[in-house]
Design a protein around this motif. Structure first.
Motif, PDB file in Angstrom:
ATOM      1  N   GLY A 162       0.810  -1.207   0.000  1.00  0.00           N
ATOM      2  CA  GLY A 162       0.000   0.000   0.000  1.00  0.00           C
ATOM      3  C   GLY A 162       0.846   1.260   0.000  1.00  0.00           C
ATOM      4  N   GLN A 163       0.180   2.395   0.066  1.00  0.00           N
ATOM      5  CA  GLN A 163       0.844   3.699   0.008  1.00  0.00           C
ATOM      6  C   GLN A 163       1.866   3.877   1.130  1.00  0.00           C
ATOM      7  OE1 GLN A 163       0.384   6.088  -2.339  1.00  0.00           O
ATOM      8  NE2 GLN A 163       1.723   7.586  -1.377  1.00  0.00           N
ATOM      9  N   TRP A 164       1.447   3.632   2.373  1.00  0.00           N
ATOM     10  CA  TRP A 164       2.337   3.844   3.511  1.00  0.00           C
ATOM     11  C   TRP A 164       3.539   2.901   3.466  1.00  0.00           C
ATOM     12  CZ3 TRP A 164       3.329   7.556   6.637  1.00  0.00           C
ATOM     13  CH2 TRP A 164       4.062   7.327   7.792  1.00  0.00           C
ATOM     14  N   SER A 165       3.304   1.648   3.115  1.00  0.00           N
ATOM     15  CA  SER A 165       4.404   0.681   3.017  1.00  0.00           C
ATOM     16  C   SER A 165       5.368   1.062   1.905  1.00  0.00           C
ATOM     17  CB  SER A 165       3.858  -0.726   2.769  1.00  0.00           C
ATOM     18  OG  SER A 165       3.066  -1.142   3.854  1.00  0.00           O
ATOM     19  N   ALA A 166       4.845   1.525   0.790  1.00  0.00           N
ATOM     20  CA  ALA A 166       5.693   1.935  -0.327  1.00  0.00           C
ATOM     21  C   ALA A 166       6.579   3.119   0.057  1.00  0.00           C
ATOM     22  CB  ALA A 166       4.841   2.280  -1.545  1.00  0.00           C
ATOM     23  N   ILE A 167       6.009   4.080   0.749  1.00  0.00           N
ATOM     24  CA  ILE A 167       6.788   5.242   1.201  1.00  0.00           C
ATOM     25  C   ILE A 167       7.859   4.799   2.196  1.00  0.00           C
ATOM     26  CG2 ILE A 167       6.667   7.388   2.536  1.00  0.00           C
ATOM     27  CD1 ILE A 167       3.869   7.796   1.266  1.00  0.00           C
ATOM     28  N   SER A 168       7.475   3.943   3.133  1.00  0.00           N
ATOM     29  CA  SER A 168       8.432   3.468   4.135  1.00  0.00           C
ATOM     30  C   SER A 168       9.570   2.677   3.499  1.00  0.00           C
ATOM     31  CB  SER A 168       7.713   2.598   5.169  1.00  0.00           C
ATOM     32  OG  SER A 168       6.715   3.337   5.830  1.00  0.00           O
ATOM     33  N   LEU A 169       9.250   1.813   2.547  1.00  0.00           N
ATOM     34  CA  LEU A 169      10.300   1.051   1.862  1.00  0.00           C
ATOM     35  C   LEU A 169      11.225   1.973   1.084  1.00  0.00           C
ATOM     36  CD1 LEU A 169       8.375  -2.095   0.586  1.00  0.00           C
ATOM     37  CD2 LEU A 169      10.247  -2.035   2.244  1.00  0.00           C
ATOM     38  N   ARG A 170      10.667   2.965   0.439  1.00  0.00           N
ATOM     39  CA  ARG A 170      11.482   3.921  -0.335  1.00  0.00           C
ATOM     40  C   ARG A 170      12.444   4.669   0.572  1.00  0.00           C
ATOM     41  NH1 ARG A 170      14.643   6.555  -2.661  1.00  0.00           N
ATOM     42  NH2 ARG A 170      14.302   7.890  -4.435  1.00  0.00           N
ATOM     43  N   ILE A 171      11.981   5.047   1.750  1.00  0.00           N
ATOM     44  CA  ILE A 171      12.833   5.754   2.708  1.00  0.00           C
ATOM     45  C   ILE A 171      13.922   4.825   3.241  1.00  0.00           C
ATOM     46  CG2 ILE A 171      12.872   6.788   5.017  1.00  0.00           C
ATOM     47  CD1 ILE A 171      10.077   7.953   4.325  1.00  0.00           C
ATOM     48  N   GLU A 172      13.556   3.605   3.594  1.00  0.00           N
ATOM     49  CA  GLU A 172      14.518   2.664   4.168  1.00  0.00           C
ATOM     50  C   GLU A 172      15.567   2.205   3.153  1.00  0.00           C
ATOM     51  OE1 GLU A 172      15.070   1.488   7.262  1.00  0.00           O
ATOM     52  OE2 GLU A 172      13.503   2.787   8.058  1.00  0.00           O
ATOM     53  N   ILE A 173      15.161   1.975   1.913  1.00  0.00           N
ATOM     54  CA  ILE A 173      16.082   1.456   0.898  1.00  0.00           C
ATOM     55  C   ILE A 173      16.921   2.573   0.288  1.00  0.00           C
ATOM     56  CG2 ILE A 173      16.212   0.351  -1.367  1.00  0.00           C
ATOM     57  CD1 ILE A 173      13.739  -1.304  -0.488  1.00  0.00           C
ATOM     58  N   GLY A 174      16.329   3.715   0.089  1.00  0.00           N
ATOM     59  CA  GLY A 174      17.055   4.802  -0.555  1.00  0.00           C
ATOM     60  C   GLY A 174      17.116   4.579  -2.058  1.00  0.00           C
ATOM     61  N   LEU A 175      18.240   4.898  -2.658  1.00  0.00           N
ATOM     62  CA  LEU A 175      18.397   4.720  -4.105  1.00  0.00           C
ATOM     63  C   LEU A 175      18.667   3.258  -4.435  1.00  0.00           C
ATOM     64  CD1 LEU A 175      20.592   7.815  -5.016  1.00  0.00           C
ATOM     65  CD2 LEU A 175      18.148   7.501  -5.417  1.00  0.00           C
ATOM     66  N   ILE A 176      17.822   2.663  -5.221  1.00  0.00           N
ATOM     67  CA  ILE A 176      17.957   1.258  -5.583  1.00  0.00           C
ATOM     68  C   ILE A 176      19.189   1.015  -6.454  1.00  0.00           C
ATOM     69  CG2 ILE A 176      16.547   1.260  -7.671  1.00  0.00           C
ATOM     70  CD1 ILE A 176      15.950  -1.345  -5.110  1.00  0.00           C
ATOM     71  N   GLU A 177      19.635   2.066  -7.142  1.00  0.00           N
ATOM     72  CA  GLU A 177      20.775   1.933  -8.045  1.00  0.00           C
ATOM     73  C   GLU A 177      22.072   1.642  -7.298  1.00  0.00           C
ATOM     74  OE1 GLU A 177      18.782   4.762  -8.073  1.00  0.00           O
ATOM     75  OE2 GLU A 177      17.532   4.125  -9.756  1.00  0.00           O
ATOM     76  N   ARG A 178      22.112   1.876  -6.007  1.00  0.00           N
ATOM     77  CA  ARG A 178      23.355   1.639  -5.267  1.00  0.00           C
ATOM     78  C   ARG A 178      23.588   0.168  -4.970  1.00  0.00           C
ATOM     79  NH1 ARG A 178      22.745   2.759   0.907  1.00  0.00           N
ATOM     80  NH2 ARG A 178      20.575   2.214   1.226  1.00  0.00           N
TER      81      ARG A 178
END
Length: 106
Positions: A13-29
């Motif tokens: 969901g929206q909240w989980s997606a935002i939280s994962l994006r914050i925790e992971i950061g840039l996926i390219e790294r």
């Protein structure tokens, strides 16, 4: 990876997606999927003791917040995502314990 792309996965969901994006950061790294799995602490680790007795667990050396978010998302995905549901049920059918199958689906 934008939040929109993460949210497009059934079970997230929206909240989980935002939280994962914050925790992971840039996926390219991360050079590979295995590197991201290790970052989350979901990579398998073997413990060998004595005369060859082995047990396998996840390493838990990564970000515990990612594991917590993915745990709840996986519970939802088993109900909403046919690919994850089929994978989970295949592992259960092969005799894996429910928690092992859930962790593999994460």
């Amino acid at each position: 990876m934008p939040v929109r792309a993460i949210k497009s996965i059934p079970g997230i969901g929206q909240w989980s997606a935002i939280s994962l994006r914050i925790e992971i950061g840039l996926i390219e790294r991360f050079p590979s999927a295995e590197a991201l799995t290790a970052y989350a602490g979901l990579d398998p680790r073997y413990h060998q003791s004595g005369d060859g007795l082995r047990t396998m667990h996840i390493s838990k050396h990564g970000r515990r917040h990612i594991r917590a978010i993915l745990y709840m998302c996986t519970l939802s995905a088993i109900a909403a995502n046919p690919v994850i549901k089929a994978f989970y049920e295949r592992l259960i059918g092969a005799g894996k314990p429910k928690n092992v199958a859930l962790t593999a689906a994460m």
